[in-house]
Motif scaffolding. Structure first.
Motif, mmCIF file in Angstrom:
data_model
loop_
_atom_site.group_PDB
_atom_site.id
_atom_site.type_symbol
_atom_site.label_atom_id
_atom_site.label_comp_id
_atom_site.label_asym_id
_atom_site.label_seq_id
_atom_site.Cartn_x
_atom_site.Cartn_y
_atom_site.Cartn_z
ATOM 1 N N ILE A 153 0.837 -1.213 0.000
ATOM 2 C CA ILE A 153 0.000 0.000 0.000
ATOM 3 C C ILE A 153 0.862 1.250 0.000
ATOM 4 N N SER A 154 2.023 1.177 -0.655
ATOM 5 C CA SER A 154 2.986 2.275 -0.592
ATOM 6 C C SER A 154 2.343 3.621 -0.858
ATOM 7 N N CYS A 155 2.647 4.576 0.017
ATOM 8 C CA CYS A 155 2.104 5.926 -0.123
ATOM 9 C C CYS A 155 3.011 6.818 -0.958
ATOM 10 N N VAL A 156 4.109 6.270 -1.473
ATOM 11 C CA VAL A 156 5.064 7.092 -2.201
ATOM 12 C C VAL A 156 4.562 7.341 -3.610
ATOM 13 N N ASN A 157 4.488 8.598 -4.018
ATOM 14 C CA ASN A 157 3.976 8.974 -5.325
ATOM 15 C C ASN A 157 5.134 9.419 -6.206
ATOM 16 N N LEU A 421 20.729 3.739 13.841
ATOM 17 C CA LEU A 421 19.380 3.316 13.484
ATOM 18 C C LEU A 421 18.454 4.517 13.533
ATOM 19 N N HIS A 422 17.488 4.549 12.640
ATOM 20 C CA HIS A 422 16.589 5.687 12.533
ATOM 21 C C HIS A 422 15.160 5.208 12.295
ATOM 22 N N GLY A 423 14.211 6.068 12.615
ATOM 23 C CA GLY A 423 12.835 5.872 12.184
ATOM 24 C C GLY A 423 12.602 6.679 10.921
ATOM 25 N N ASP A 424 11.641 6.267 10.098
ATOM 26 C CA ASP A 424 11.445 6.941 8.816
ATOM 27 C C ASP A 424 11.013 8.390 8.979
ATOM 28 N N ALA A 425 10.079 8.662 9.878
ATOM 29 C CA ALA A 425 9.577 10.030 10.030
ATOM 30 C C ALA A 425 10.660 10.953 10.572
ATOM 31 N N ASN A 457 8.721 2.259 9.128
ATOM 32 C CA ASN A 457 7.375 1.773 9.462
ATOM 33 C C ASN A 457 6.303 2.317 8.529
ATOM 34 N N GLN A 458 6.696 3.277 7.674
ATOM 35 C CA GLN A 458 5.760 3.958 6.772
ATOM 36 C C GLN A 458 4.705 4.756 7.539
ATOM 37 N N ILE A 459 5.094 5.174 8.742
ATOM 38 C CA ILE A 459 4.183 5.983 9.555
ATOM 39 C C ILE A 459 5.010 6.615 10.673
ATOM 40 N N GLY A 460 4.649 7.811 11.076
ATOM 41 C CA GLY A 460 5.291 8.455 12.203
ATOM 42 C C GLY A 460 4.255 8.742 13.274
ATOM 43 N N PHE A 461 4.239 7.958 14.331
ATOM 44 C CA PHE A 461 3.220 8.045 15.370
ATOM 45 C C PHE A 461 1.842 7.869 14.728
ATOM 46 N N THR A 462 1.164 8.955 14.362
ATOM 47 C CA THR A 462 -0.125 8.821 13.673
ATOM 48 C C THR A 462 -0.107 9.467 12.292
ATOM 49 N N THR A 463 1.056 9.943 11.831
ATOM 50 C CA THR A 463 1.143 10.709 10.589
ATOM 51 C C THR A 463 1.678 9.839 9.466
ATOM 52 N N PRO A 465 3.193 9.113 5.561
ATOM 53 C CA PRO A 465 4.272 9.798 4.845
ATOM 54 C C PRO A 465 3.828 10.958 3.975
ATOM 55 N N ARG A 466 2.605 10.915 3.460
ATOM 56 C CA ARG A 466 2.152 11.996 2.583
ATOM 57 C C ARG A 466 2.091 13.320 3.322
ATOM 58 N N MET A 467 1.934 13.271 4.637
ATOM 59 C CA MET A 467 1.881 14.485 5.438
ATOM 60 C C MET A 467 3.197 14.745 6.179
ATOM 61 N N ALA A 468 4.128 13.799 6.108
ATOM 62 C CA ALA A 468 5.329 13.878 6.933
ATOM 63 C C ALA A 468 6.571 14.323 6.176
#
Length: 1035
Positions: A153-157, A421-425, A457-463, A465-468
């Motif tokens: 379900i990749s959000c990357v455009n 190590l890093h998180g995506d957001a 994780n393709q998500i930052g807390f509740t955000t 990637p399209r908004m992050a």
């Protein structure tokens, strides 16, 4: 063909027909080579089966090939019949049809053949350019078509067409239009009839293996396998051909991703440990926050692979930094922290030891030396403790890594390395990531390559990637330093392991940064108590359907016959038993010892139980001989034929004159402190913006030859043959990153003086996270001492609201001493005070005291951060000089400099005692002299603000029993020191005497921007300080 068109159509810098036209204008077709010009690369395009042409088989083929290469070099060098044959064959005619008898070659047919061949050669060139462009298109953009998202379900455009993200309906008509535009005939002139044609491969690809030519459909198949499966390789932005070729070979060579049976079984065992550890914690403590790794369990084998390969390449020390997610799993299965020590952290009845306030379990660090079972070599692993401020630990890890490399003489990073190590957001959103990357190739900051692993994780807390982020990938920041980026589907453990193997080999080969992007998901919410369905309902519906990666991989290996189901179940049972036994032992733990989680132990510096070896501090003075020797080096150029600037010659002569007169100014006092420590074997490192010369052109520790570019001299490194090295380095224009780096450097050893100087004191604003989260509470949270020194230029000098205040009120507010409790005066009270405080804050008013406090920083039997508010105008003020007498053996740092003038001769007659700190002292003495008040106004300087010198302030107050008490400062009342010192002075008098205030009124800005207003304010508070009726109504 659709993938061929979709992937490669994105790269059209020059159409194939345009290229062919340009090349086709020249005869013969040539390209430049090292040995001169040669014809276009040889390509045989026989569409008829070679077996049907007997003369092309056996020994005849060697002759034909020889003739062919001769024709390529010069068509006139062969017989006309061969010329026509090769032109027709290259145009696509079968060999039998291409041949024409020499007798049949009349003038007209020959002309027809040559003219036809001209068009065929252009088609040949066009087709080969198309294939080369196709290969390049896959190399550049193949990662966009790779199957990276385990959820699908990749959000990357990546282009103008909508992407099936799983969050919205998609207009299928748009996709159909895109397919119509990208028809087969529209792609570089290739069509489906070309799929079986054989094309010679360019030197910029390795898909052929040992073959130099392949059919087009096989070229596409191999490119698909290399770039569009579970690995997406992003590297074509790198402007180094050798590096690009290295990456191409690693991913394009056929059969590179082959694993032995033993490797597969090891991987499965590591996946079992990673998965079952989280399941065990969830089973035992389902209501506890632990920030588990579920959804990215392949991280553990990924890290272990990086460490295995690096160990194999010679690395014996790995320093790691990471956020909270998966931290406990890394501690357990990578660092190998005892499981019972982790499990007991969940016990709410566990008592805290008296060694600090502690921190939550998923912020703690660890240091462990063990045998690497794969390489059978010793490896030391250190996981640096960190706060919740994501990515703040990055520069700290790099600084510690640099220090460890420095101390073991590892100039190329072959023995010590870092893994971050890093998180995506956070990787996309936190500016400190860029600041840290920006240091990666600077001479005094490089760690010779870091392996970055992004848990995407393709998500930052509740955000989502399209908004992050605005970039397609969270890893795009790494492109600024030409770091290759390897995206990989984390649900394919073998792909993950291969990518990590390549990443470790890249670091070992090129000593540059590399990024591994583990595209995964987060099975739980942000923490185990969080409900993600509120904000990502469709994503989490998909996650609930997702089969765990361990189950998928186990089924794959069982199907392959690599393991049996019984062996798999036995491996699970084996690790479950280990966890249960450790859980039983954890119940015996009654006290939490934070020191068991120390990330940077100093075993030889403390006693066995971690205490200082003494509680005394020797004299910080030096012999006259030592002072003269260092002063001579400071005022000379110890390199022959070195031309310095004329202005610098005058400065050095001035220093020599001061040495002859037995005096020092600020710069020379600093030189004496640094130089003496270097002679004693203490490494000194001074870092910050423009520190080599000094912001105010006072230091000049690096001399530049005026006639030879880049020729420099550091006199401090010419003190004695057996001295420690002196490192002075101008930093990049960064505070957050560089201060974090220096903090990490200071963590590695107590036997070094590490200083960071802000260009102006208020520049520490942008490094506040390092100050608030690491420096101030570091020892309390993590039992980690640190002796870093912050030099912060400070002073109200009419230069406006910026560059005036180093914000001393912030540092003083964070001091941990109690303003309302008068401490008991014991032997070595001053040293015990220093041991109990969280940091030391000073504002020295003369160079001798600055000299002493710098030397004391090393001679103390423990380490504390030191905050020094350094002067600006005092650097050249004649009155602000010190005599050698104040720096000789037996002298010490003066926490308070008492009144020593006329007022001290008749203390009973003194009407006012003014306490102050820093440069305002000189303005006060000047005003006192002008008013003729030397006998009735005493002025005492508090040099060490924290820990507060209660004993010496008390002595001064009692020495002048009839004096009013006044605190004078040049800062505004709500800033500076007043709110800190007033209650403490009151405590020394049992609150019997009020403390008046002389200074600027409260304000929001640190200083006025108007010079006249500045002077009016100064005159007003000078009047308040000296007019005796000012504080008559003060209670």
């Amino acid at each position: 063909m659709h993938r061929l068109r979709t992937c490669a159509a994105r790269l059209r810098p020059l159409t194939a027909s345009q290229a062919a036209q340009t090349v086709g204008q020249q005869r013969p077709i040539t390209v430049a080579s090292a040995g001169g010009t040669r014809t276009f690369q040889s390509i045989r395009r026989y569409t008829a089966p070679v077996a049907s042409e007997p003369f092309l088989n056996g020994t005849s083929s060697n002759y034909v090939e020889e003739m062919y290469y001769a024709w390529l070099e010069d068509p006139k060098s062969v017989h006309k019949s061969w010329d026509v044959f090769f032109r027709n064959a290259n145009a696509g005619a079968p060999p039998g049809s291409a041949y024409q008898s020499p007798l049949a070659l009349t003038a007209a047919p020959q002309l027809t053949s040559v003219v036809g061949a001209q068009a065929n050669v252009e088609k040949l060139v066009e087709d080969h350019l198309a294939v080369q462009s196709l290969i390049r298109a896959y190399q550049v953009m193949g990662h966009h078509s790779a199957h990276l998202d385990p959820l699908g379900i990749s959000c990357v455009n990546f282009d103008d067409a909508p992407v099936n993200s799983g969050f919205q309906d998609v207009d299928v008509a748009v996709f159909k239009e895109r397919l119509r535009v990208l028809t087969v005939g529209g792609f570089y002139g290739l069509d489906e009839s070309d799929l079986d044609k054989v094309f010679r491969l360019p030197t910029t690809t390795f898909i052929g293996g040992r073959e130099s030519a392949l059919p087009l459909k096989e070229i596409i198949r191999r490119l698909e396998m290399a770039y569009c499966q579970h690995i997406g390789v992003e590297f074509m932005f790198i402007n180094d051909l050798e590096q690009c070729q290295w990456i191409r070979e690693k991913f394009e060579t056929p059969g590179v991703m082959q694993f032995t049976l033993e490797e597969k079984r090891t991987l499965l065992a590591r996946m079992v440990r990673s998965t079952r550890f989280e399941e065990f914690l969830q089973k035992k403590w389902s209501a506890e926050k632990r920030f588990g790794l579920e959804g990215c369990e392949s991280l553990i084998p990924a890290l272990k692979t990086i460490i295995d390969i690096s160990s194999e390449k010679g690395v014996d020390y790995v320093i790691m930094g990471m956020p909270h997610r998966g931290r406990l799993n890394v501690l357990a299965n990578v660092i190998r922290k005892e499981l019972e020590q982790i499990f007991c952290q969940f016990d709410s009845k566990l008592e805290a030891a008296d060694e600090g306030s502690g921190d939550v379990k998923y912020h703690l660090g660890m240091y462990h030396r063990r045998i690497n079972r794969v390489t059978d070599r010793n490896i030391t692993l250190s996981l640096v403790a960190n706060p919740s401020h994501l990515e703040a630990v990055d520069p700290v890890v790099q600084g510690k890594t640099k220090a460890e490399q420095f101390y073991c003489g590892d100039t190329d990073g072959n023995r010590v390395m870092s893994i971050l190590l890093h998180g995506d957001a956070a990787f996309a959103g936190q500016g400190i990531v860029y600041e840290t990357f920006h240091l990666s190739d600077l001479p005094s900051y490089t760690t010779h390559g870091t392996v970055h692993v992004v848990v995407n994780n393709q998500i930052g807390f509740t955000t989502d990637p399209r908004m992050a982020r605005s970039s397609p990938y969270p890893t795009d920041v790494a492109r600024v330093v030409n770091a290759p980026i390897f995206h990989v589907n984390a649900d394919d453990p073998e792909a993950v392991i291969y990518v990590c193997k390549v990443a470790a080999e890249w670091r070992a080969t090129f000593h540059k940064d590399v990024v591994v992007d583990l595209v995964c998901y987060r099975r739980m919410g942000h923490n185990e108590m969080d409900e993600p369905m509120f904000t990502q309902p469709l994503m989490y519906k998909q996650i609930k359907k997702q089969k765990p990666v361990l189950q998928k991989y186990a089924e794959k290996l069982i199907t392959e016959g690599a393991v049996s189901r019984q062996e798999y179940e036995e491996e699970i049972a084996k690790y479950d038993k280990i966890c249960e036994e450790a859980f039983a032992r954890s119940k015996d733990e009654k006290i939490l010892h934070i020191k068991h989680w120390l990330d940077s132990p100093w075993p030889d510096f403390f006693t066995l139980d971690g205490q200082p070896k003494s509680m005394t501090c020797p004299s910080t003075g030096l012999t006259e001989e030592n002072l003269n020797h260092i002063g001579h080096v400071a005022s000379s150029v110890p390199v022959e034929d070195f031309t310095i600037h004329g202005g610098l010659s005058r400065i050095l002569k001035g220093r020599a004159e001061m040495v002859r007169n037995r005096t020092v100014d600020w710069a020379l006092g600093e030189y004496m402190a640094f130089g003496s420590l270097l002679k004693e074997g203490i490494h000194v490192r001074l870092s910050g913006q423009d520190v080599e010369r000094g912001t105010f052109s006072h230091r000049h520790h690096v001399l530049h030859d005026q006639n030879v570019d880049k020729r420099t001299c550091i006199p401090m490194n010419h003190l004695s043959p057996d001295q420690a090295p002196y490192t002075v380095c101008n930093s990049s224009l960064s505070e957050y990153g560089v201060l974090g780096f220096e903090l990490g450097f200071a963590m590695a050893s107590p036997n070094a003086l590490i200083l960071w100087e802000a260009q102006f004191g208020d520049f520490h604003n942008t490094a506040q996270c390092i100050i608030d989260q690491f420096i101030c509470p570091g020892q309390a949270k993590w039992v980690r001492q640190n002796g870093i020194v912050l030099l912060l230029p400070h002073g109200m000098e009419g230069m406006g609201p910026e560059h005036s205040s180093a914000r001393p009120e912030r540092f003083l507010q964070m001091c941990n001493d109690d303003p309302d409790v008068m401490p008991s005066m014991t032997e070595d009270f001053a040293v015990h005070q220093l041991y109990d405080c969280n940091w030391i804050v000073v504002n020295c008013s003369n160079p001798a005291n600055y000299f002493h406090v710098i030397r004391r920083q090393i001679l103390l039997p423990f380490r504390k951060p030191l905050i020094v508010f350094t002067p600006k105008s005092l650097l050249r003020l004649p009155e602000a000089r010190s005599s050698f007498d104040e720096m000789l053996p037996g002298t010490h740092f003066q926490r308070l400099i008492p009144e020593g003038g006329a007022a001290a001769e008749h203390p009973q007659e003194v009407k006012r005692l003014i306490f102050c700190t820093g440069k305002i002292y000189y303005e006060l003495t000047k005003e006192r002299s002008k008013r003729g008040a030397e006998g009735e106004v005493a002025i005492s300087r508090i040099e060490q603000l924290s820990p507060f010198p209660f004993d010496q302030v008390k002595f001064e107050v009692e020495r002048f029993p009839n004096a009013q008490l006044v605190w004078c400062q040049e800062e505004h009342k709500n800033q500076g020191y007043y709110d800190y010192v007033k209650p403490r002075i009151r405590t020394t008098t049992n609150r019997e005497k009020p403390v008046g205030y002389a200074g600027r009124d409260p304000a929001s800005a640190p200083a006025t921007g108007n010079k006249n207003t500045h002077l009016v304010e100064l005159r007003r508070f000078m009047d308040a300080a000296f007019e005796m009726n000012t504080f008559e109504d003060t209670q």
